[in-house]
Design a protein around this motif. Sequence first.
Motif: not given
Length: 125
Positions: A35-38, A46-51, A92-95, A106-108
């Motif tokens: 997943g990617w969060f920012r 916050e959630f951005v995207a998931a695979i 933002a900082v992207y993680y 998953f988005f949490t």
Amino acid sequence: QVQLVESGGGLVQAGGSLRLSCAASGRTFNNYAMGWFRQAPEKEREFVAAISSSGDNTYYADSVKGRFTISRDNAKTTVYLQMNSLKPEDTAVYYCAATVWGMGVFFTRTAYEYWGQGTQVTVSS
């Protein structure tokens, strides 16, 4: 265990594009959902995207749907986030993050066990 290293962040004008990469260590990368969060200043992550582990399933936050694309190359143990039509509010900082529950998306935040150190994305107006 997996270690994650993000790259590709930077400064871009509104309307521009960036591609983030997240390189993972370990030989079992194809077992992990990603997943990617920012996180913007003074805001929660916050959630951005998931695979999913296979790449067959993806999921996006409404705020980025149609502009961002998540993908992965299991042979290169890397996950990508292509970001188009960037807006100042994308700053933002992207993680990137990984979870051993590879079959799902998953988005949490609590679903992910492993996190990278983050890469800064700044979009100027």
